[in-house]
Design a protein around this motif. Structure first.
Motif, PDB file in Angstrom:
ATOM      1  N   ASP A  71     -54.405 104.114  56.130  1.00  0.00           N
ATOM      2  CA  ASP A  71     -55.669 103.505  56.540  1.00  0.00           C
ATOM      3  C   ASP A  71     -56.800 104.534  56.517  1.00  0.00           C
ATOM      4  O   ASP A  71     -56.702 105.570  55.870  1.00  0.00           O
ATOM      5  CB  ASP A  71     -55.514 102.885  57.933  1.00  0.00           C
ATOM      6  CG  ASP A  71     -54.895 103.880  58.902  1.00  0.00           C
ATOM      7  OD1 ASP A  71     -55.068 105.092  58.669  1.00  0.00           O
ATOM      8  OD2 ASP A  71     -54.241 103.456  59.868  1.00  0.00           O
ATOM      9  N   ALA A  72     -57.850 104.244  57.240  1.00  0.00           N
ATOM     10  CA  ALA A  72     -59.047 105.078  57.146  1.00  0.00           C
ATOM     11  C   ALA A  72     -58.842 106.464  57.735  1.00  0.00           C
ATOM     12  O   ALA A  72     -59.534 107.414  57.379  1.00  0.00           O
ATOM     13  CB  ALA A  72     -60.211 104.375  57.851  1.00  0.00           C
ATOM     14  N   LEU A  73     -57.892 106.613  58.657  1.00  0.00           N
ATOM     15  CA  LEU A  73     -57.728 107.899  59.327  1.00  0.00           C
ATOM     16  C   LEU A  73     -56.514 108.675  58.833  1.00  0.00           C
ATOM     17  O   LEU A  73     -56.496 109.893  58.818  1.00  0.00           O
ATOM     18  CB  LEU A  73     -57.583 107.679  60.836  1.00  0.00           C
ATOM     19  CG  LEU A  73     -58.877 107.652  61.633  1.00  0.00           C
ATOM     20  CD1 LEU A  73     -58.575 107.433  63.094  1.00  0.00           C
ATOM     21  CD2 LEU A  73     -59.640 108.946  61.458  1.00  0.00           C
ATOM     22  N   VAL A  74     -55.458 107.949  58.464  1.00  0.00           N
ATOM     23  CA  VAL A  74     -54.198 108.613  58.158  1.00  0.00           C
ATOM     24  C   VAL A  74     -53.848 108.406  56.695  1.00  0.00           C
ATOM     25  O   VAL A  74     -53.976 107.305  56.170  1.00  0.00           O
ATOM     26  CB  VAL A  74     -53.061 108.057  59.042  1.00  0.00           C
ATOM     27  CG1 VAL A  74     -51.768 108.787  58.758  1.00  0.00           C
ATOM     28  CG2 VAL A  74     -53.429 108.184  60.503  1.00  0.00           C
ATOM     29  N   LEU A  75     -53.426 109.495  56.041  1.00  0.00           N
ATOM     30  CA  LEU A  75     -52.972 109.404  54.660  1.00  0.00           C
ATOM     31  C   LEU A  75     -51.458 109.300  54.676  1.00  0.00           C
ATOM     32  O   LEU A  75     -50.778 110.159  55.232  1.00  0.00           O
ATOM     33  CB  LEU A  75     -53.413 110.656  53.906  1.00  0.00           C
ATOM     34  CG  LEU A  75     -53.080 110.701  52.428  1.00  0.00           C
ATOM     35  CD1 LEU A  75     -53.949 109.717  51.686  1.00  0.00           C
ATOM     36  CD2 LEU A  75     -53.302 112.093  51.892  1.00  0.00           C
ATOM     37  N   ASP A  76     -50.928 108.232  54.088  1.00  0.00           N
ATOM     38  CA  ASP A  76     -49.479 108.048  54.045  1.00  0.00           C
ATOM     39  C   ASP A  76     -49.002 108.251  52.629  1.00  0.00           C
ATOM     40  O   ASP A  76     -49.587 107.712  51.705  1.00  0.00           O
ATOM     41  CB  ASP A  76     -49.127 106.623  54.479  1.00  0.00           C
ATOM     42  CG  ASP A  76     -48.823 106.562  55.953  1.00  0.00           C
ATOM     43  OD1 ASP A  76     -48.071 107.444  56.407  1.00  0.00           O
ATOM     44  OD2 ASP A  76     -49.329 105.653  56.635  1.00  0.00           O
ATOM     45  N   VAL A  77     -47.926 109.007  52.448  1.00  0.00           N
ATOM     46  CA  VAL A  77     -47.382 109.196  51.110  1.00  0.00           C
ATOM     47  C   VAL A  77     -46.069 108.448  51.018  1.00  0.00           C
ATOM     48  O   VAL A  77     -45.181 108.631  51.875  1.00  0.00           O
ATOM     49  CB  VAL A  77     -47.175 110.683  50.816  1.00  0.00           C
ATOM     50  CG1 VAL A  77     -46.530 110.859  49.464  1.00  0.00           C
ATOM     51  CG2 VAL A  77     -48.498 111.400  50.852  1.00  0.00           C
ATOM     52  N   SER A  78     -45.934 107.600  49.992  1.00  0.00           N
ATOM     53  CA  SER A  78     -44.698 106.872  49.728  1.00  0.00           C
ATOM     54  C   SER A  78     -44.174 106.187  50.974  1.00  0.00           C
ATOM     55  O   SER A  78     -43.076 106.469  51.444  1.00  0.00           O
ATOM     56  CB  SER A  78     -43.626 107.794  49.184  1.00  0.00           C
ATOM     57  OG  SER A  78     -44.103 108.474  48.084  1.00  0.00           O
TER      58      SER A  78
ATOM     59  N   ALA B 170     -44.231 110.789  54.394  1.00  0.00           N
ATOM     60  CA  ALA B 170     -45.009 111.807  55.099  1.00  0.00           C
ATOM     61  C   ALA B 170     -46.392 111.254  55.355  1.00  0.00           C
ATOM     62  O   ALA B 170     -46.880 110.410  54.605  1.00  0.00           O
ATOM     63  CB  ALA B 170     -45.118 113.075  54.263  1.00  0.00           C
ATOM     64  N   SER B 171     -47.015 111.710  56.416  1.00  0.00           N
ATOM     65  CA  SER B 171     -48.387 111.275  56.654  1.00  0.00           C
ATOM     66  C   SER B 171     -49.187 112.421  57.251  1.00  0.00           C
ATOM     67  O   SER B 171     -48.635 113.342  57.841  1.00  0.00           O
ATOM     68  CB  SER B 171     -48.419 110.056  57.576  1.00  0.00           C
ATOM     69  OG  SER B 171     -47.868 110.416  58.816  1.00  0.00           O
ATOM     70  N   LEU B 172     -50.489 112.337  57.042  1.00  0.00           N
ATOM     71  CA  LEU B 172     -51.365 113.432  57.455  1.00  0.00           C
ATOM     72  C   LEU B 172     -52.700 112.828  57.851  1.00  0.00           C
ATOM     73  O   LEU B 172     -53.212 111.938  57.182  1.00  0.00           O
ATOM     74  CB  LEU B 172     -51.569 114.390  56.276  1.00  0.00           C
ATOM     75  CG  LEU B 172     -52.631 115.466  56.436  1.00  0.00           C
ATOM     76  CD1 LEU B 172     -52.089 116.581  57.302  1.00  0.00           C
ATOM     77  CD2 LEU B 172     -53.018 116.017  55.088  1.00  0.00           C
ATOM     78  N   SER B 173     -53.248 113.315  58.940  1.00  0.00           N
ATOM     79  CA  SER B 173     -54.578 112.869  59.323  1.00  0.00           C
ATOM     80  C   SER B 173     -55.454 114.089  59.525  1.00  0.00           C
ATOM     81  O   SER B 173     -55.351 114.791  60.528  1.00  0.00           O
ATOM     82  CB  SER B 173     -54.512 112.050  60.601  1.00  0.00           C
ATOM     83  OG  SER B 173     -55.824 111.701  60.969  1.00  0.00           O
TER      84      SER B 173
END
Lengths: 635, 171
Positions: free
Chosen positions: A482-489, A493-496
């Motif tokens: 979403d707008a705050l968190v980057l999700d991979v696959s 993994a996720s990164l904000s």
């Protein structure tokens, strides 16, 4: 006139940048002038991938031109070549046929050659330009040969025709074309061991030009590699990706190891560019491998990581080169051992250089961190390919990336700490002054861009992923959070980044606030502890050489350092030493083991061929007669 | 080799028998030192040693403190490499002219709160060098001294006892 040129370059850059963003977002455009030139004429096509690179070129040209505006006297020489350089670079990603591409490519190379010999009295610049000319033309030869072969086999010199015809070509011929073109692009991208021109040419050029060469021009080599591996030649075998990934791993490590020991500030940045191209290629190699292994969703992630790091590197390396240019302008030297103390004299430049250095060292929350993180996430999912050999390649890539990340931090701690902190090491550095307003504006723009590219990751990554999707041809969309968190696959993994930034800011405020509250009135300023000595001189400071020495020892198989000690004693007694000269230079592996034997071989070959040219007109007439006879017999 | 083995076996252990741990005066002093340090400094006491022109006799005894017999780190004492890390300066020697300024700088560089212990007869008042043209004389003539450990040189046990006294005297 000079001002007009650079204002024009700024306008061209802005136009190219916005056109590029438009192309990236899906505005297609094509423009043909078949009558202008033979072999298909001029053909320009704007597609999403071209858009990304066009935007990079445009938006990097704006601050570089602004920077040049701040110093019109220095920038007067070579202004025409600069304008040509920017224009030719902007045409390269748009080129829609072989002739347009090669023409723009060659114009770009020639214009940058002119700019490298900017300081035409300096022996160093002449040598740099010579090496650059030879290397870049060796690359162009490979490109011409590859494109002519491809054009002949595909029956057309149009890129669109290549895409259609390539899957029908024999595997051997596609591999040959790929190898030739990859060699040509690798020279421009500065891939090890074809990187030798880069650390020579970048410091020799004026700073606004080296910013563009390092920030953008070498990326066009990466652009070419993306095109040949995923677009022009259709689906390739696994080894294309493996070669790209391993070349990237080697480049990243060699680049950062060379950067960590160099004393020349601009050469450190040039080596760091080699490192970053390596990181981009690790991401790209992963993407190509996943594509060949039939995992398009992962291929998009690898490709996105590569594109994102390319964009980020453009931002922070342009910034760092402009910062280094400001330092050179203020002090007149690029030698880090003669700098120091600039934080008090050039606070603005120091702040900008620091933000670039933090981004280049891949520390959060700036942009370099995010794209390296994404590259790691692309690499770490390699177990979905069930082939031990491929997994091994990925493992090597992961190890190289991890080592590079650590060494890059050390490299930029050294570059920033030695150059900007402590007490000036020379009079030139002590009398430095802040640069004028235009360069400061250019650097601030780039520093803000670095921060924005890091914080705005959830906007940028999906946009770049769309470009990758367009290239790889995966059906459906990739969910990237979403707008705050980057999700991979999905849940891999996720990164904000915004959360990290807020956490870091709060932690910093907490520490600072705690110190203010508890330590008020208890601090007592006193001079730096120097073991009770009476005098404190800059010679007592930590030097760049000393900082690099542990690395020289640990990696001595790579640096192969030589100790040179020369002690001059007093004539009366050897116990009274008058002077000690100490040097600990490193030796280049590539010069000793690759280029010197190669050049010696070429020299030997040339000496043999020289026998033909005796200077006798009679002999030459015989040659002509013989050639004529041969032609008549065989034709 | 056999001969060596035979000699080794015949000779046996020749080191002196150790003193029972509870009874040794060293342990009693050390124990009190540890309690006192813990009470006053919460953790440990960091000492920077400054040689202000000593004959190195005192240094020999101080280095005895770090050795396996006295091993004063177990009582919470620690010799450090910079006055920036120190709570206490342990100064030896009849401060020579050349060392007066560095000693003053070292004292300045030590963060507050700090205390200074002058070690040896030279540190107390210049000792046998008192009145020489080359010495300033006594640590207290350069920096404020909180405690003096006399002796030429003071034994490690005396040093520990002196440090205990110095800590005990701290307000």
């Amino acid at each position: 006139m000079t001002i007009v040129t650079y204002v024009l370059a700024t306008v061209v850059g802005l136009a190219a940048g916005f056109a590029g963003v438009g192309g990236m977002l899906g505005v297609g455009m094509s423009w043909r002038l078949p009558a202008l030139l033979p072999l298909g004429g001029v053909s320009l096509v704007l597609d999403p991938l071209a858009g990304v690179f066009l935007a990079m070129i445009g938006f990097a040209a704006v601050p570089a031109s602004l920077y040049a505006l701040g110093d019109p006297r220095q920038a007067r020489r070579g202004r025409g070549a600069y304008l040509l350089f920017v224009g030719a670079m902007a045409v390269v990603p748009l080129a829609g046929n072989a002739l347009t591409f090669l023409l723009a490519w060659e114009l770009m190379s020639l214009a940058s050659y002119m700019l490298v010999v900017h300081d035409r009295e300096a022996r160093e610049a002449i040598r740099a330009a010579w090496v650059y000319a030879v290397m870049t033309h060796a690359g162009v030869v490979c490109l011409i040969a590859g494109m002519l072969l491809l054009g002949t086999w595909a029956g057309s010199f149009e890129v669109d025709a290549w895409r259609v015809a390539a899957p029908g070509l024999a595997a051997g011929s596609r591999n040959l074309v790929w190898t030739l073109l990859a060699l040509g692009f690798a020279v421009k991208a500065g891939v090890v061991p074809l990187h030798v021109w880069l650390p020579l040419a970048h410091p020799a050029a004026p700073s606004h030009v080296s910013a563009l060469m390092s920030g953008v021009m070498i990326k066009l080599g990466v652009y070419g590699l993306i095109r040949i591996s995923l677009d022009w030649l259709g689906d390739g075998p696994l080894w294309w990706g493996a070669v790209i990934l391993l070349a990237g791993a080697v480049s990243a490590m060699v680049g950062v190891l060379s950067a960590i020991v160099d004393r020349d500030l601009k050469r450190v940045l040039a080596f760091s560019s080699i490192e970053n191209v390596g990181i981009i290629l690790i991401g790209l190699g992963a993407g190509v491998l996943y594509h060949a292994a039939g995992l398009p969703a992962l291929a998009v992630i690898g490709l996105t990581a590569a594109l994102y790091h390319a964009v980020n590197h453009t931002a922070f390396k342009t910034l760092l080169f402009l910062g280094a240019g400001a330092v050179v302008h203020a002090t007149g030297t690029r030698d880090m051992e003669a700098l120091g103390g600039l934080i008090k004299r050039m606070p603005w430049t120091t702040a900008c250089f620091l933000s670039g250095a933090v981004a280049a060292a891949a520390l959060p929350p700036l942009n370099g961190f995010v794209s390296e993180w994404l590259t790691f996430q692309a690499l770490l999912q390699n177990l979905l390919i069930e082939q031990p050999a491929v997994n091994l390649v990925f493992a090597l890539g992961i190890a190289a990336l991890a080592l590079t990340g650590g060494l890059a931090v050390a490299c930029f701690v050294r570059a920033f700490g030695i150059s900007f902190l402590a007490v000036p090491r020379s009079d030139a550095s002590a009398q430095a002054h802040e640069v004028p307003r235009a360069p400061r504006l250019a650097m601030t723009m780039l520093a803000v861009t670095c921060l924005a590219l890091g914080l705005g990751v959830t906007v940028i990554v999906p946009a770049l992923a769309r470009v990758g999707t367009d290239l790889v041809g995966v059906v459906g969309t990739l969910a990237l959070g979403d707008a705050l968190v980057l999700d991979v696959s999905g849940n891999f993994a996720s990164l904000s980044v915004p959360v990290i930034a807020v956490a870091l800011a709060l932690a910093g405020l907490g520490v600072f606030g705690g110190l203010v509250v508890t330590g008020r009135g208890r601090a007592r300023p006193y001079e730096t502890w120097s073991c009770g000595r009476m005098l404190q001189t800059p010679r007592m400071e930590y030097t760049a050489t000393a900082f690099a020495n542990p690395f020289k020892r640990v990696f001595d198989f790579f640096y192969r350092p030589v100790q040179q000690i020369d002690i001059a004693a007093h004539p009366a007694s050897r116990l009274f030493v008058q002077r000690i000269d100490y040097a600990n230079p490193t030796r280049s592996l590539f010069d000793d083991w690759l280029y010197r034997p190669l050049l010696a071989g070429v020299n030997r070959g040339v000496r043999v061929v020289r026998v033909l040219q005796s200077g006798s007109a009679n002999l030459y007439l015989t040659y002509i007669l013989l050639a004529l006879l041969v032609m008549l017999v065989f034709a | 080799m056999l001969r060596q083995l035979r000699t080794a076996l015949r000779t046996g252990v020749v080191t002196e028998p150790g003193v029972p741990a509870e009874a040794a005066p060293l342990e009693i002093v050390g124990g009190r030192l540890r309690e006192e340090i813990h009470r006053r400094f919460k953790r440990s006491l960091h000492i920077r040693q400054v040689d202000a022109g000593s004959c190195n006799g005192c240094e020999l005894e101080i280095s005895g403190l770090i050795g396996p017999h006295y091993d004063f780190e177990r009582f919470g004492l620690h010799l450090v490499a910079s006055p920036r890390h120190a709570d206490c300066l342990l100064v030896t020697g009849p401060v020579t002219l050349n060392m007066a300024e560095p000693l003053r700088r070292t004292w300045e560089a030590t963060p507050d709160p700090k205390f200074v212990v002058a070690v040896g007869d030279c540190g107390r008042d210049g000792g046998i060098f008192r009145g020489s043209y080359a010495v300033v004389g006594g640590v207290s003539s350069v920096v404020p001294v909180d405690a003096v450990i006399a002796g030429c040189p003071p034994s490690p046990a005396a040093l520990l006892a002196g440090l205990l006294e110095a800590i005990g005297r701290r307000p």
